[in-house]
Design an enzyme around this catalytic site. Structure first.
Site, PDB file in Angstrom:
ATOM      1  N   ARG A  47      40.518  32.178  42.381  1.00 54.87           N
ATOM      2  CA  ARG A  47      39.466  33.146  42.685  1.00 54.87           C
ATOM      3  C   ARG A  47      38.171  32.224  42.312  1.00 54.87           C
ATOM      4  O   ARG A  47      38.161  31.289  41.469  1.00 54.87           O
ATOM      5  CB  ARG A  47      39.566  34.403  42.112  1.00 54.87           C
ATOM      6  CG  ARG A  47      39.560  34.398  40.541  1.00 54.87           C
ATOM      7  CD  ARG A  47      38.106  34.831  40.046  1.00 54.87           C
ATOM      8  NE  ARG A  47      38.049  34.667  38.570  1.00 54.87           N
ATOM      9  CZ  ARG A  47      37.767  33.459  38.027  1.00 54.87           C
ATOM     10  NH1 ARG A  47      37.017  32.630  38.831  1.00 54.87           N
ATOM     11  NH2 ARG A  47      37.668  33.553  36.695  1.00 54.87           N
ATOM     12  N   GLU A  53      29.811  38.178  35.437  1.00 52.36           N
ATOM     13  CA  GLU A  53      30.628  37.412  34.519  1.00 52.36           C
ATOM     14  C   GLU A  53      30.606  38.018  33.241  1.00 52.36           C
ATOM     15  O   GLU A  53      29.735  38.657  32.742  1.00 52.36           O
ATOM     16  CB  GLU A  53      29.856  36.047  34.480  1.00 52.36           C
ATOM     17  CG  GLU A  53      30.731  34.909  34.360  1.00 52.36           C
ATOM     18  CD  GLU A  53      31.775  34.663  35.487  1.00 52.36           C
ATOM     19  OE1 GLU A  53      32.784  34.956  35.435  1.00 52.36           O
ATOM     20  OE2 GLU A  53      31.185  34.382  36.515  1.00 52.36           O
ATOM     21  N   ASP A  56      34.278  42.163  33.044  1.00 56.39           N
ATOM     22  CA  ASP A  56      35.342  43.135  33.368  1.00 56.39           C
ATOM     23  C   ASP A  56      36.159  43.652  32.192  1.00 56.39           C
ATOM     24  O   ASP A  56      36.686  44.819  31.939  1.00 56.39           O
ATOM     25  CB  ASP A  56      36.615  42.331  34.219  1.00 56.39           C
ATOM     26  CG  ASP A  56      37.145  41.069  33.583  1.00 56.39           C
ATOM     27  OD1 ASP A  56      36.181  40.604  32.411  1.00 56.39           O
ATOM     28  OD2 ASP A  56      38.086  40.548  33.893  1.00 56.39           O
ATOM     29  N   SER A 149      40.653  30.321  37.799  1.00 54.92           N
ATOM     30  CA  SER A 149      41.733  31.063  37.666  1.00 54.92           C
ATOM     31  C   SER A 149      42.968  30.660  37.754  1.00 54.92           C
ATOM     32  O   SER A 149      44.088  31.263  38.266  1.00 54.92           O
ATOM     33  CB  SER A 149      41.592  32.454  38.201  1.00 54.92           C
ATOM     34  OG  SER A 149      42.393  33.356  37.778  1.00 54.92           O
ATOM     35  N   ASP A 194      40.768  38.604  37.247  1.00 53.11           N
ATOM     36  CA  ASP A 194      41.623  37.295  37.868  1.00 53.11           C
ATOM     37  C   ASP A 194      42.861  38.021  38.778  1.00 53.11           C
ATOM     38  O   ASP A 194      43.297  37.374  39.762  1.00 53.11           O
ATOM     39  CB  ASP A 194      41.701  36.177  36.848  1.00 53.11           C
ATOM     40  CG  ASP A 194      40.621  35.831  36.666  1.00 53.11           C
ATOM     41  OD1 ASP A 194      39.493  36.101  36.794  1.00 53.11           O
ATOM     42  OD2 ASP A 194      40.757  35.199  35.265  1.00 53.11           O
ATOM     43  N   ASN A 237      39.964  25.531  28.554  1.00 49.87           N
ATOM     44  CA  ASN A 237      41.012  26.502  28.544  1.00 49.87           C
ATOM     45  C   ASN A 237      40.835  27.506  27.701  1.00 49.87           C
ATOM     46  O   ASN A 237      40.542  27.523  26.335  1.00 49.87           O
ATOM     47  CB  ASN A 237      42.418  25.692  28.211  1.00 49.87           C
ATOM     48  CG  ASN A 237      43.560  26.647  28.183  1.00 49.87           C
ATOM     49  OD1 ASN A 237      43.510  27.751  27.835  1.00 49.87           O
ATOM     50  ND2 ASN A 237      44.588  26.048  28.593  1.00 49.87           N
ATOM     51  N   LYS A 238      40.483  28.744  28.032  1.00 49.16           N
ATOM     52  CA  LYS A 238      40.052  30.029  27.274  1.00 49.16           C
ATOM     53  C   LYS A 238      41.088  30.304  26.168  1.00 49.16           C
ATOM     54  O   LYS A 238      40.469  30.868  25.227  1.00 49.16           O
ATOM     55  CB  LYS A 238      39.524  31.141  28.172  1.00 49.16           C
ATOM     56  CG  LYS A 238      40.400  31.717  28.782  1.00 49.16           C
ATOM     57  CD  LYS A 238      40.027  32.588  29.964  1.00 49.16           C
ATOM     58  CE  LYS A 238      41.020  33.252  30.881  1.00 49.16           C
ATOM     59  NZ  LYS A 238      40.541  34.296  31.911  1.00 49.16           N
TER      60      LYS A 238
END
Length: 430
Positions: A47, A53, A56, A149, A194, A237-238
Site C-alpha cells: 500500500r 502518517e 492510526d 508495507s 496496512d 525495518n520498523k
C-alpha cells in the site's frame, strides 16, 4: 483473460485453464522445491499512504490505497505437523518449524517471523489444537523495508494461508483486525492501516480507513493528477529499530499527561483520539490544549513519573514497550501536535476529494506538503535522503510530495499533474 486480482488480499485457486506466467513459474519452482504441486495461492498487496502518517495507532483515520506490488504464496497443505517456508529470492533462507510450537524472535525480524505472526494469529483466534502443516513458497514484488508495507502484506498473506489450509472462514474486517494484532508478536506496536487496506482495498479508489470500529469509505481521487512513488533506497525495518515504537510510546505518554491534566482516568487512556473523544472537543481545540498542557522541551522519565505519580518501575512495566524500556527522554508536545494536525489534514483531504473544486489538485498538494513538514519537523521521522527526494519531486513538477510509511527511509509519494507526468518521470530517473 484470467489474471491475478490486483488490489486486495485474496485466495487464488489453481483450477484455471491458463494461469498467468507468474503463477506458472511459481508452480514450477514449488514442484522443484517440494516435489509436488501447490493446491492454492494466496496474495496480499502493498500500500501507499497518501496522507495520515503515524496516526492510526493513535486512533485516527488514514487515507491509503493498495498498489499492484504484492506478496504471493504458493501453498500445499500436508499431513505432517511442519510448516516449511521457502522464498524465490535467494537472499531469504529457508525455514521450517513445528506448527504446534511457534516461536517468534523479536530480536531478529527475519522474513519468516512475519509469516509466523499471521500463522499464530489465526491459530490462536480459532484455538486450533492440531493445525495443518504446510509447504509454502513465497514470491514478493514489494521492495523490502521501503515503507510500502511488505511486512504487513506478508502477515496478511500468512493469515489467509492458515485460514484456507485449516478450512476456516472469516470476514475481511475480522481478518484485518486479527492480522493487526498478530503483527505485534514481532514487537511492532502498529495501528492497523496496512492490514486494513490490504484486505479492504478496491480498484479505482483510495480508502478512508477509520478505527474502533473498523470501517472503510471510498475516496475518489481527482482527475488530472497521478500519484508517483519514488524509492529513496534507504531501507528501514520498523521492527529492527526502536524508532517506531518510541513514537508510539511518546503518543501514549502524551495521552496520559493530557488526560490527567483534564481530570480523566489517565490509566485507562491509551490513544490521543481517546482524549479528544472524552473531552468532546474539536481537533483544533485539542491543539490548543496541547499548547497549554505540554512543554516543547523533552520530558525525562523522572518528570513523567512525577506528573503521573508513579515509580520508574511502574512506567516501564505498565506503559512502555519492551524495546523502549531504556529510553530516558520523550518528546510529547511535538508528537501530539503532529497527530492532531495530521488527523485534521486527513479529514480535509477527504472533504476536498468529495467536493472536487476546480483547484482541488493544488489544495491536496498543499496538504501533502504540510504533512511532510510536520513529519520532518514535529515527528522527526524523515531522513536526509527523503528530504532530498521530496525536494527533487517538487522541483520537477510535483504539486505535493511527502514520505509514506514509517519513515527514516523508504519511499515518497508525489501528486503530479498528468500533463507533466512524462517530464516528471524522465527528470527523476536521470
Amino acid at each position: 483473460m484470467w489474471k491475478l486480482p490486483a488490489f486486495f488480499a485474496d485466495i487464488v485457486l489453481l483450477n484455471v485453464s491458463n494461469p498467468p506466467f507468474r503463477l506458472q513459474k511459481l508452480k514450477e519452482m514449488f514442484i522443484s522445491k517440494f516435489g509436488s504441486a501447490p493446491k492454492f495461492y494466496v496474495r496480499a498487496p502493498g500500500r501507499v499512504n497518501l496522507i495520515g502518517e503515524h496516526i492510526d495507532y493513535c486512533g485516527y483515520a488514514v487515507l491509503p490505497m493498495a498498489i499492484e506490488q504484492d506478496i504471493l504464496i504458493a501453498v500445499e497443505p500436508v499431513k505432517t505437523e511442519v510448516v516449511q517456508l521457502a522464498n524465490t529470492n535467494s537472499l531469504y533462507l529457508d525455514f521450517s518449524t513445528s506448527v504446534n510450537n511457534i516461536q517468534i524472535n523479536k530480536t531478529k525480524p527475519q522474513w519468516h517471523n512475519y509469516f509466523l505472526c499471521g500463522l499464530k494469529g489465526i491459530q490462536e483466534h480459532f484455538g486450533l489444537n492440531n493445525p495443518t502443516g504446510m509447504n509454502c513458497l513465497l514470491d514478493g514484488t514489494i521492495p523490502p523495508s521501503s515503507g510500502l508495507s511488505s511486512s504487513s502484506a506478508l502477515v496478511c498473506c500468512a493469515g489467509l494461508v492458515t485460514l484456507r489450509a485449516n478450512g476456516k472462514t472469516l470476514s475481511k474486517m475480522e481478518l484485518a483486525e486479527i492480522c493487526t494484532k498478530s503483527e505485534r508478536y514481532i514487537g511492532t506496536e502498529g495501528g492497523g492501516m496496512d492490514q486494513s487496506i490490504s484486505f479492504l482495498a478496491e480498484e479505482g479508489t483510495a480508502k478512508l480507513i477509520e478505527f474502533s470500529p473498523l470501517r472503510a469509505t471510498d475516496v475518489r481521487l481527482p482527475s488530472g493528477a497521478a500519484f508517483v512513488i519514488a524509492n529513496s533506497c534507504v531501507e528501514m525495518n520498523k521492527a529492527a529499530t526502536s524508532h517506531y515504537n518510541i513514537r508510539v510510546m511518546e503518543c501514549r505518554l502524551a495521552t496520559k499527561l493530557l488526560s490527567k491534566s483534564k481530570g480523566l482516568d489517565w490509566k485507562t487512556m491509551l490513544r490521543l483520539h481517546d482524549v479528544q473523544t472524552k473531552l468532546g472537543v474539536s481537533l483544533e481545540e485539542m491543539l490548543t490544549i496541547v499548547e497549554e498542557v505540554l512543554h516543547p522541551e523533552p520530558y525525562s522519565t523522572e518528570e513523567i513519573c512525577k506528573c503521573l505519580g508513579i515509580s520508574l518501575e511502574e512506567l516501564r512495566s505498565q506503559i512502555l514497550s519492551q524495546n523502549t524500556q531504556d529510553v530516558s527522554t520523550f518528546k510529547l508536545y511535538q508528537r501530539a501536535k503532529h497527530v492532531y494536525s495530521e488527523a485534521a489534514r486527513v479529514l480535509e483531504f477527504k472533504k476536498i476529494c468529495n467536493k472536487a473544486p476546480a483547484n482541488a489538485i493544488q489544495l491536496l498538494g498543499e496538504l501533502m506538503n504540510q504533512s511532510y513538514i510536520s513529519c520532518r519537523e514535529m515527528y522527526e521521522c524523515s531522513c536526509p535522503e527523503l528530504d532530498r527526494l521530496v525536494d527533487i519531486c517538487l522541483q520537477f513538477g510535483a504539486i505535493g510530495s511527502r514520505l509514506t510509511g514509517a519513515g527514516w527511509g523508504g519511499c515518497t509519494v508525489s501528486m503530479v499533474p498528468t500533463d507533466k507526468l512524462n517530464t516528471f518521470i524522465k527528470n527523476k530517473t536521470i
